[in-house]
Design an enzyme around this catalytic site. Structure first.
Site, mmCIF file in Angstrom:
data_model
loop_
_atom_site.group_PDB
_atom_site.id
_atom_site.type_symbol
_atom_site.label_atom_id
_atom_site.label_comp_id
_atom_site.label_asym_id
_atom_site.label_seq_id
_atom_site.Cartn_x
_atom_site.Cartn_y
_atom_site.Cartn_z
ATOM 1 N N CYS A 231 0.750 -1.303 0.104
ATOM 2 C CA CYS A 231 -0.156 -0.047 0.019
ATOM 3 C C CYS A 231 0.887 1.339 0.035
ATOM 4 C CB CYS A 231 -1.027 -0.204 1.406
ATOM 5 S SG CYS A 231 -1.818 -1.629 1.344
ATOM 6 N N CYS A 353 -1.629 4.147 10.869
ATOM 7 C CA CYS A 353 -1.243 5.251 11.722
ATOM 8 C C CYS A 353 -2.567 5.503 12.653
ATOM 9 C CB CYS A 353 -0.886 6.450 10.748
ATOM 10 S SG CYS A 353 -2.056 6.926 9.497
#
Length: 403
Positions: A231, A353
């Protein structure tokens, strides 16, 4: 501080685009900073920082100003007046600024500061979710996520060292400091535009938060390996992987968005990262071709981004609970499908994140209970909270495929 009409009008225009038209704050700021070539660095800094500040505290300020969406220009001026009053800035006698009840604004601020969802300026659902998933830690964490993020650089070791880079930046009047435990990182002691420096143009560094810099190292890579960044986006971590591999071996950077990979190619040329190959994921065939072919796989999964609210404060108002349900499902599918790229004896890092266990530890636990997951051994994980590290909230787990 004296307020300048053209700068304040730029802020109001920016707020209108972000709050009423759903524009992204970073794009709006980028556009606004090009509005007037006569603006100096201080002017640009005022526009950018004021805009981000009001976006960050949107719920608190609009509650004090007693205005509701969609915001008229008049209401946006009222919100601006609240911001200025709370900072002790004298408001000029402009027709756009109505009478400002200073005492009432400060009294209302004191009152609302006792209620966390107003004090930290977050939607009800996010406040509830944070408490459910993090318990007492949520108080400290959401407070830390409302602080301005520091600017951290990663020295590009394909071209320089951290020490040399620090000296070169000093020559360009930019002061930095080392960060203990982050081997390639330099933190700016004062915010400034580093993208105009010769050091940046020559590819000697990338801007990358300290927490994000830990991910590539966590993958335990060696020069000469085949590494797949599944990704990759615009490639911050792919570039770091290439540097750690000393340009030896291969980094295959994949993403479903071709435009992001084009940006990565541009950055790779500047950085002198020659071992990166980009591939657009157009169908499941693109993944199947790589089954059991990679020594290392990085899954920097799409997530809520709650760990990076400091640098994306408008995400607080764009995120919706339904999106979280959807993204958790996507994370589980990506982990199940992309893990098959790891060859026996190879390693995988799953990273986000986000600071929410439901996107992190729980995803890894669920994966390990599945058929493909039983082929993997959990080695270690790392949970980074903003209030403890001073940097972005992150999660990373290292798994090894059994031989």
């Amino acid at each position: 501080m004296r307020l300048h009409r053209n700068l304040v009008f730029a802020v109001i225009d920016g707020l209108h685009e972000i709050f009423n038209e759903g524009a992204y704050a970073d794009k709006v700021v980028q556009k606004l900073l090009k509005r007037d070539k006569r603006w100096g660095s201080r002017d640009r800094s005022f526009v950018a920082e004021t805009l981000y500040e009001i976006v960050r505290w949107k719920r608190l300020y609009t509650e004090i100003a007693e205005v509701k969406e969609p915001f008229s220009r008049e209401n946006l001026w009222r919100v601006f007046a609240v911001w200025a009053t709370l900072r002790g800035i004298s408001l000029p006698d402009w027709k756009q600024i109505g009478p400002t009840p200073t005492r009432r604004i400060k009294g209302r601020f004191d009152e609302l500061s006792k209620i966390r969802k107003f004090k930290e300026s977050i939607p009800d659902w996010m406040d509830q979710l944070g408490e459910e998933e993090l318990g007492k830690l949520w108080n400290k964490e959401i407070s830390a996520l409302n602080q301005q993020a520091p600017v951290v650089l990663r020295a590009n070791t394909l071209k320089t060292t951290r020490d040399k880079l620090r000296g070169l930046l000093e020559d360009e009047k930019i002061d930095t400091e080392f960060i203990k435990g982050y081997p390639d990182a330099l933190q700016l002691t004062e915010r400034t535009n580093v993208f105009t420096t010769e050091a940046f143009k020559n590819g000697l560094f990338e801007v990358q938060d300290a927490s994000s810099q830990l991910v590539a190292n966590f993958l335990d890579i060696q020069p000469g390996q085949r590494v797949v960044d599944t990704c990759a986006g615009a490639g911050g971590k792919s570039l770091h992987l290439a540097a750690l591999m000393e340009n030896k071996g291969q980094v295959i950077a994949m993403d479903i968005y071709d435009n992001k990979l084009k940006e990565l190619k541009r950055r790779a040329r500047r950085d002198g990262a020659h071992n990166i190959e980009t591939r657009v994921i157009e169908s499941t065939k693109d993944i199947k071709k790589l089954h059991s072919k990679a020594d290392r796989v990085l899954i920097d999964a799409p997530c809520s981004g709650i760990g990076v609210l400091r640098r994306n404060p408008d995400a607080k108002w764009k995120l919706q609970p339904e999106f979280l349900d959807k993204i958790r499902k996507t994370q589980a599918e990506i982990l199940e499908n992309y893990s098959k790229i790891v060859k026996p004896g190879g390693k995988l890092v799953y990273a986000t994140c986000s600071i929410l266990p439901s996107e992190n530890q729980e995803q890894v636990k669920t994966f390990l209970s599945k058929e493909i997951g039983k082929e993997f051994t959990f080695i270690k994980d790392k949970k980074i909270l903003s209030h403890q590290s001073g940097y972005d909230g992150f999660y990373m787990a290292l798994l090894e495929r059994k031989s």
